[in-house]
Design an enzyme around this catalytic site. Structure first.
Site, mmCIF file in Angstrom:
data_model
loop_
_atom_site.group_PDB
_atom_site.id
_atom_site.type_symbol
_atom_site.label_atom_id
_atom_site.label_comp_id
_atom_site.label_asym_id
_atom_site.label_seq_id
_atom_site.Cartn_x
_atom_site.Cartn_y
_atom_site.Cartn_z
ATOM 1 N N LYS A 140 0.792 -1.243 0.000
ATOM 2 C CA LYS A 140 0.000 0.000 0.000
ATOM 3 C C LYS A 140 0.822 1.290 0.000
ATOM 4 O O LYS A 140 0.367 2.345 0.422
ATOM 5 C CB LYS A 140 -1.015 0.044 1.180
ATOM 6 C CG LYS A 140 -1.811 -1.200 1.413
ATOM 7 C CD LYS A 140 -2.220 -1.936 0.186
ATOM 8 C CE LYS A 140 -3.233 -1.244 -0.683
ATOM 9 N NZ LYS A 140 -3.416 -2.018 -1.968
ATOM 10 N N GLY A 142 2.355 2.350 -2.882
ATOM 11 C CA GLY A 142 2.454 2.864 -4.257
ATOM 12 C C GLY A 142 3.107 1.867 -5.206
ATOM 13 O O GLY A 142 3.582 2.243 -6.283
ATOM 14 N N THR A 143 3.120 0.600 -4.811
ATOM 15 C CA THR A 143 3.759 -0.456 -5.607
ATOM 16 C C THR A 143 3.191 -0.525 -7.028
ATOM 17 O O THR A 143 3.948 -0.615 -8.003
ATOM 18 C CB THR A 143 3.528 -1.830 -4.916
ATOM 19 O OG1 THR A 143 3.676 -1.666 -3.512
ATOM 20 C CG2 THR A 143 4.460 -2.883 -5.441
ATOM 21 N N THR A 144 1.863 -0.499 -7.137
ATOM 22 C CA THR A 144 1.215 -0.659 -8.449
ATOM 23 C C THR A 144 1.675 0.459 -9.396
ATOM 24 O O THR A 144 2.013 0.201 -10.556
ATOM 25 C CB THR A 144 -0.323 -0.592 -8.278
ATOM 26 O OG1 THR A 144 -0.699 -1.409 -7.168
ATOM 27 C CG2 THR A 144 -1.053 -1.037 -9.529
ATOM 28 N N HIS A 199 7.737 -7.792 -1.496
ATOM 29 C CA HIS A 199 7.280 -7.023 -0.331
ATOM 30 C C HIS A 199 8.146 -7.326 0.894
ATOM 31 O O HIS A 199 7.902 -6.795 1.976
ATOM 32 C CB HIS A 199 5.827 -7.377 0.013
ATOM 33 C CG HIS A 199 4.808 -6.616 -0.799
ATOM 34 N ND1 HIS A 199 4.961 -5.304 -1.152
ATOM 35 C CD2 HIS A 199 3.592 -6.992 -1.290
ATOM 36 C CE1 HIS A 199 3.888 -4.906 -1.839
ATOM 37 N NE2 HIS A 199 3.060 -5.902 -1.945
ATOM 38 N N ARG A 222 5.834 5.349 2.017
ATOM 39 C CA ARG A 222 4.729 6.314 2.069
ATOM 40 C C ARG A 222 4.463 6.626 3.529
ATOM 41 O O ARG A 222 4.777 5.793 4.403
ATOM 42 C CB ARG A 222 3.504 5.624 1.441
ATOM 43 C CG ARG A 222 2.323 6.501 1.223
ATOM 44 C CD ARG A 222 1.178 5.691 0.600
ATOM 45 N NE ARG A 222 0.083 6.561 0.221
ATOM 46 C CZ ARG A 222 -1.102 6.142 -0.172
ATOM 47 N NH1 ARG A 222 -1.352 4.842 -0.273
ATOM 48 N NH2 ARG A 222 -2.039 7.001 -0.488
ATOM 49 N N SER A 230 -4.980 2.867 3.847
ATOM 50 C CA SER A 230 -5.059 2.172 2.560
ATOM 51 C C SER A 230 -5.071 0.657 2.788
ATOM 52 O O SER A 230 -5.855 -0.076 2.189
ATOM 53 C CB SER A 230 -3.853 2.583 1.702
ATOM 54 O OG SER A 230 -3.912 1.983 0.450
ATOM 55 N N LYS A 359 -8.056 5.883 -3.970
ATOM 56 C CA LYS A 359 -8.101 7.325 -4.234
ATOM 57 C C LYS A 359 -6.790 7.851 -4.825
ATOM 58 O O LYS A 359 -6.791 8.816 -5.565
ATOM 59 C CB LYS A 359 -8.383 8.090 -2.938
ATOM 60 C CG LYS A 359 -9.818 7.979 -2.467
ATOM 61 C CD LYS A 359 -10.056 9.011 -1.386
ATOM 62 C CE LYS A 359 -11.503 8.998 -0.947
ATOM 63 N NZ LYS A 359 -11.680 9.749 0.301
HETATM 64 P P1 A3P Z 1 -4.994 4.643 -1.552
HETATM 65 O O1 A3P Z 1 -5.615 3.432 -0.918
HETATM 66 O O2 A3P Z 1 -4.556 5.659 -0.551
HETATM 67 O O3 A3P Z 1 -5.836 5.245 -2.612
HETATM 68 P P2 A3P Z 1 0.030 -0.497 -3.588
HETATM 69 O O4 A3P Z 1 0.069 -0.408 -5.058
HETATM 70 O O5 A3P Z 1 1.388 -0.561 -2.942
HETATM 71 O O6 A3P Z 1 -0.877 -1.570 -3.123
HETATM 72 O O7 A3P Z 1 -0.546 0.901 -3.055
HETATM 73 C C1 A3P Z 1 -1.888 1.194 -3.264
HETATM 74 C C2 A3P Z 1 -2.072 2.674 -3.137
HETATM 75 O O8 A3P Z 1 -1.536 3.321 -4.303
HETATM 76 C C3 A3P Z 1 -3.561 3.021 -3.113
HETATM 77 O O9 A3P Z 1 -3.653 4.187 -2.291
HETATM 78 C C4 A3P Z 1 -3.847 3.296 -4.567
HETATM 79 O O10 A3P Z 1 -4.989 4.045 -4.800
HETATM 80 C C5 A3P Z 1 -2.577 4.019 -4.970
HETATM 81 N N1 A3P Z 1 -2.330 3.959 -6.433
HETATM 82 C C6 A3P Z 1 -2.539 2.914 -7.262
HETATM 83 N N2 A3P Z 1 -2.233 3.237 -8.508
HETATM 84 C C7 A3P Z 1 -1.815 4.515 -8.498
HETATM 85 C C8 A3P Z 1 -1.366 5.412 -9.513
HETATM 86 N N3 A3P Z 1 -1.309 5.069 -10.788
HETATM 87 N N4 A3P Z 1 -1.000 6.657 -9.138
HETATM 88 C C9 A3P Z 1 -1.061 7.029 -7.841
HETATM 89 N N5 A3P Z 1 -1.490 6.233 -6.845
HETATM 90 C C10 A3P Z 1 -1.856 4.979 -7.162
#
Ligand code: A3P
Length: 394
Positions: A140, A142-144, A199, A222, A230, A359
């Protein structure tokens, strides 16, 4: 016929001994997980949709999604199986959010499912290559987004933006998640440079990865309040209804005492931070908030760090902006693949692609946490970071 009946009888006896023993030694959830999950893949209950997602994963390469990657029966050998069974019954455990129980392995919390076998395998078998790129993060953080940016940056000369694989493939399927992938894929068959993600805490990465002077690690962190919120909201979507719900207050208490998937969170971050101080040329340390504020600067830096700096022509042609547009929250969430597909990192859990996006804002935790919770976590953060020279992004 008699032999078959005898075998069934024997199996039942073994199972009842196992259940009695389990009931005495494990809490109820550990036992359920053992029974449900600790079987050979062929015998596991795998819903059709999960099986489809596994097939999809197996068809993706690390940096070239069109290539077939080698899915193999199972890398988990007798030694790892034994180690796994011994550890999940003896290690300290506490409550988890997605799965009801987490176990503490060498200071970090893991789910007692096949991912944990993957972590044991990673340490036992993984051989780093000097060209490997590891994208590491706690969940959570910003991995994606970082996966999408890294994949698009590394492959910018291979794909047109109009027909880019990221338009039809969720970022997680562009880059194997080693902790899980290694259990049933041949990582040696992946072409170089391998783009891998994990992770796991720095101290639990494969020794050869940590010790290789050349392979690169990109870490993203983060601020802990946003990570907690998140993670809690994400986990509640994935927690099976058979397990009792966990309130945000209870989850918050767990997070504050360090109990969270792959956590403690502060130790996770500080492990990579300290390693980065020792080897700045090997580890790039990113902060989600700073990347949100100035993504152009950070993607440029990322490309330089990965040995693929943008040329003046590329910059003039707006390639960085194209990458950012392709990987933006709005673009990724608008795609059909983000609304319909599922990712199955492990056979036990399939995650709807839409779940990875919520979000994407900095500071949304203030809409979910009480002032007392904020004060408590800020105080813990201050204490944990004291004397480290590290500060989270705001
Ligand atoms: P929120 O739940 O605060 O919205 P991870 O990818 O490590 O699981 O992190 C997920 C968080 O990154 C979520 O935060 C998600 O909405 C946000 N996220 C996913 N894709 C994103 C993107 N392209 N740009 C910015 N934030 C992103």
């Amino acid at each position: 016929m008699t032999t078959v009946l005898m075998l069934i009888g024997l199996r039942k006896t073994i199972m009842s001994i196992f259940i009695t023993w389990g009931a005495l030694h494990l809490n109820f959830y550990k036992l359920v997980l053992l029974l449900l999950l600790n079987t050979k893949p062929a015998h596991r209950f795998i819903p059709t949709k999960v099986a489809t997602a596994i097939t999809l994963l197996s068809q993706m390469g690390p940096s070239l999604p069109s290539q077939q990657s080698n899915i193999i029966e199972e890398n988990v050998n007798e030694k790892i199986n034994q180690q796994f069974e011994e550890l999940i019954t003896t290690l300290p455990s506490d409550k988890g959010l997605i799965v009801p129980t987490l176990i503490n392995y060498k200071g970090f919390w893991y789910p007692p499912i096949s991912i944990f076998k993957g972590v044991l395998l990673m340490q036992d078998q993984f051989k780093a290559r000097s060209t490997d790129i590891f994208l590491c993060s706690a969940p959570k953080t910003g991995t994606t987004w970082l996966k999408a940016l890294t994949f698009a940056t590394m492959n910018r000369s291979k794909f047109e933006f109009a027909t880019h694989p990221l338009l039809t493939t969720v970022p997680h399927n562009c880059m194997p998640y080693l902790d899980a992938y290694i259990t049933d894929h041949d990582v040696e068959a992946l072409p170089s440079p391998r783009l891998l993600s994990s992770h796991s805490a720095y101290s639990l990465l494969p020794k050869s990865t940590r010790e290789s002077p050349d392979c690169k690690i990109v870490y993203i962190c983060r601020n802990p309040k946003d990570v907690f919120v998140s993670d809690y909201l994400f986990s509640m979507k994935l927690r099976a209804p058979m397990f009792p719900p966990i309130s945000m207050e209870e989850a918050f208490d767990l997070f504050c005492k360090g109990v969270c998937l792959y956590g403690p969170y502060f130790e996770h971050v500080l492990g990579y931070w300290k390693a980065r101080l020792e080897s700045p040329e090997k580890i790039l340390f990113l902060k989600y908030e700073e990347m949100r504020r100035d993504p152009v600067k950070h993607v440029k830096h990322l490309a330089e760090f990965l040995g693929k700096p943008f040329s003046a022509e590329e910059e003039k042609a707006g390639v960085i902006e194209e990458i950012l547009k392709l990987c933006s929250f709005d673009k990724l969430t608008s795609l059909e693949v983000s609304k319909t597909g599922k990712v199955a990192f492990v056979p036990e859990i399939a995650i709807g692609n839409e779940t990875f996006y919520r979000k994407g804002k900095v500071g949304d935790s203030k809409n979910h946490l009480t002032p007392e919770m904020i004060e408590r976590l800020d105080k813990i953060t201050e204490e944990k970071l004291k004397g480290t020279g590290f500060a989270f992004g705001e």
